[in-house]
Design a protein around this motif. Sequence first.
Motif, PDB file in Angstrom:
ATOM      1  N   LEU A  97     -41.254  -1.320 -22.110  1.00 25.87           N
ATOM      2  CA  LEU A  97     -42.290  -1.627 -23.087  1.00 25.87           C
ATOM      3  C   LEU A  97     -41.853  -2.740 -24.030  1.00 25.87           C
ATOM      4  O   LEU A  97     -42.622  -3.653 -24.331  1.00 25.87           O
ATOM      5  CB  LEU A  97     -42.652  -0.367 -23.887  1.00 25.87           C
ATOM      6  N   GLY A  98     -40.615  -2.670 -24.479  1.00 24.83           N
ATOM      7  CA  GLY A  98     -40.110  -3.703 -25.390  1.00 24.83           C
ATOM      8  C   GLY A  98     -40.115  -5.088 -24.771  1.00 24.83           C
ATOM      9  O   GLY A  98     -40.483  -6.070 -25.417  1.00 24.83           O
ATOM     10  N   GLN A  99     -39.734  -5.182 -23.499  1.00 26.25           N
ATOM     11  CA  GLN A  99     -39.738  -6.484 -22.839  1.00 26.25           C
ATOM     12  C   GLN A  99     -41.152  -6.944 -22.514  1.00 26.25           C
ATOM     13  O   GLN A  99     -41.442  -8.135 -22.527  1.00 26.25           O
ATOM     14  CB  GLN A  99     -38.874  -6.436 -21.582  1.00 26.25           C
ATOM     15  N   ALA A 100     -42.044  -6.020 -22.211  1.00 25.45           N
ATOM     16  CA  ALA A 100     -43.421  -6.395 -21.873  1.00 25.45           C
ATOM     17  C   ALA A 100     -44.165  -6.948 -23.077  1.00 25.45           C
ATOM     18  O   ALA A 100     -44.958  -7.879 -22.939  1.00 25.45           O
ATOM     19  CB  ALA A 100     -44.174  -5.194 -21.301  1.00 25.45           C
ATOM     20  N   VAL A 101     -43.918  -6.394 -24.260  1.00 23.60           N
ATOM     21  CA  VAL A 101     -44.632  -6.862 -25.449  1.00 23.60           C
ATOM     22  C   VAL A 101     -43.842  -7.907 -26.227  1.00 23.60           C
ATOM     23  O   VAL A 101     -44.302  -8.387 -27.258  1.00 23.60           O
ATOM     24  CB  VAL A 101     -45.045  -5.696 -26.382  1.00 23.60           C
ATOM     25  N   GLY A 102     -42.661  -8.256 -25.747  1.00 26.52           N
ATOM     26  CA  GLY A 102     -41.905  -9.356 -26.346  1.00 26.52           C
ATOM     27  C   GLY A 102     -40.973  -8.966 -27.478  1.00 26.52           C
ATOM     28  O   GLY A 102     -40.565  -9.821 -28.254  1.00 26.52           O
ATOM     29  N   LEU A 103     -40.607  -7.699 -27.582  1.00 28.92           N
ATOM     30  CA  LEU A 103     -39.647  -7.278 -28.604  1.00 28.92           C
ATOM     31  C   LEU A 103     -38.234  -7.352 -28.012  1.00 28.92           C
ATOM     32  O   LEU A 103     -37.609  -6.342 -27.735  1.00 28.92           O
ATOM     33  CB  LEU A 103     -39.953  -5.854 -29.075  1.00 28.92           C
ATOM     34  N   GLN A 104     -37.751  -8.554 -27.826  1.00 26.75           N
ATOM     35  CA  GLN A 104     -36.490  -8.758 -27.120  1.00 26.75           C
ATOM     36  C   GLN A 104     -35.268  -8.245 -27.871  1.00 26.75           C
ATOM     37  O   GLN A 104     -34.233  -8.037 -27.277  1.00 26.75           O
ATOM     38  CB  GLN A 104     -36.312 -10.251 -26.801  1.00 26.75           C
ATOM     39  N   ALA A 105     -35.367  -8.047 -29.181  1.00 34.25           N
ATOM     40  CA  ALA A 105     -34.166  -7.711 -29.937  1.00 34.25           C
ATOM     41  C   ALA A 105     -34.014  -6.222 -30.229  1.00 34.25           C
ATOM     42  O   ALA A 105     -32.896  -5.741 -30.321  1.00 34.25           O
ATOM     43  CB  ALA A 105     -34.164  -8.480 -31.255  1.00 34.25           C
ATOM     44  N   LEU A 109     -32.758  -3.130 -26.712  1.00 36.41           N
ATOM     45  CA  LEU A 109     -31.366  -2.831 -27.063  1.00 36.41           C
ATOM     46  C   LEU A 109     -31.169  -1.326 -27.246  1.00 36.41           C
ATOM     47  O   LEU A 109     -30.201  -0.741 -26.738  1.00 36.41           O
ATOM     48  CB  LEU A 109     -30.974  -3.585 -28.335  1.00 36.41           C
ATOM     49  N   VAL A 110     -32.087  -0.689 -27.946  1.00 39.39           N
ATOM     50  CA  VAL A 110     -32.014   0.765 -28.139  1.00 39.39           C
ATOM     51  C   VAL A 110     -32.174   1.470 -26.785  1.00 39.39           C
ATOM     52  O   VAL A 110     -31.453   2.438 -26.482  1.00 39.39           O
ATOM     53  CB  VAL A 110     -33.091   1.241 -29.138  1.00 39.39           C
ATOM     54  N   GLY A 111     -33.088   0.989 -25.961  1.00 37.68           N
ATOM     55  CA  GLY A 111     -33.292   1.581 -24.641  1.00 37.68           C
ATOM     56  C   GLY A 111     -32.055   1.470 -23.767  1.00 37.68           C
ATOM     57  O   GLY A 111     -31.680   2.427 -23.085  1.00 37.68           O
ATOM     58  N   ARG A 112     -31.416   0.318 -23.770  1.00 40.11           N
ATOM     59  CA  ARG A 112     -30.177   0.151 -22.990  1.00 40.11           C
ATOM     60  C   ARG A 112     -29.077   1.073 -23.502  1.00 40.11           C
ATOM     61  O   ARG A 112     -28.297   1.621 -22.726  1.00 40.11           O
ATOM     62  CB  ARG A 112     -29.692  -1.297 -23.044  1.00 40.11           C
ATOM     63  N   ALA A 113     -29.006   1.228 -24.822  1.00 43.58           N
ATOM     64  CA  ALA A 113     -28.006   2.143 -25.393  1.00 43.58           C
ATOM     65  C   ALA A 113     -28.274   3.581 -24.933  1.00 43.58           C
ATOM     66  O   ALA A 113     -27.331   4.314 -24.586  1.00 43.58           O
ATOM     67  CB  ALA A 113     -28.012   2.049 -26.912  1.00 43.58           C
ATOM     68  N   LEU A 114     -29.542   3.978 -24.899  1.00 39.50           N
ATOM     69  CA  LEU A 114     -29.883   5.323 -24.427  1.00 39.50           C
ATOM     70  C   LEU A 114     -29.557   5.492 -22.943  1.00 39.50           C
ATOM     71  O   LEU A 114     -29.071   6.547 -22.520  1.00 39.50           O
ATOM     72  CB  LEU A 114     -31.362   5.617 -24.681  1.00 39.50           C
ATOM     73  N   GLU A 115     -29.820   4.456 -22.146  1.00 36.61           N
ATOM     74  CA  GLU A 115     -29.472   4.517 -20.723  1.00 36.61           C
ATOM     75  C   GLU A 115     -27.962   4.623 -20.528  1.00 36.61           C
ATOM     76  O   GLU A 115     -27.483   5.389 -19.678  1.00 36.61           O
ATOM     77  CB  GLU A 115     -30.006   3.283 -20.005  1.00 36.61           C
ATOM     78  N   GLY A 116     -27.212   3.874 -21.315  1.00 41.23           N
ATOM     79  CA  GLY A 116     -25.754   3.954 -21.236  1.00 41.23           C
ATOM     80  C   GLY A 116     -25.246   5.324 -21.652  1.00 41.23           C
ATOM     81  O   GLY A 116     -24.321   5.877 -21.026  1.00 41.23           O
TER      82      GLY A 116
END
Length: 135
Positions: A97-105, A109-116
Amino acid sequence: MPRLSVWMIRAALLHLGVGFSLGALLLANKGLPYSSLIWSLLPVHIECVLIGWTFQLALGVAFWILPRFLHGPPRGDERPVLLAFGLLNFGVFLVGLGQAVGLQATWPLVGRALEGLAAALFAWHAWPRIKAYGV
């Protein structure tokens, strides 16, 4: 098959369906262009297929297939894996969702941290079950 593996594999299949559908839209747009906005869904497609489908399917099968313990619950405490399941899916949602709506920062980042964190929780749970044959 344990119930948690069933949930993970079913969720992986849902991610595959979403990723496949988005990929079909992207491919159709490549052949007969109908909207330039459709390309904003490419990161969601990639996230669903790579993390949501492939990684989650691997975790679901690994939870099922790794050796069981002889004493106590056969797969140990399942709460870390359940938490990893939730974190992984929420992370995929946030990144897509963040990448689709353009919230690149922020959201990606939070999503990747949760995946990690989900990967670390699963590894922490699975580590004692990985042992040599006959041990």
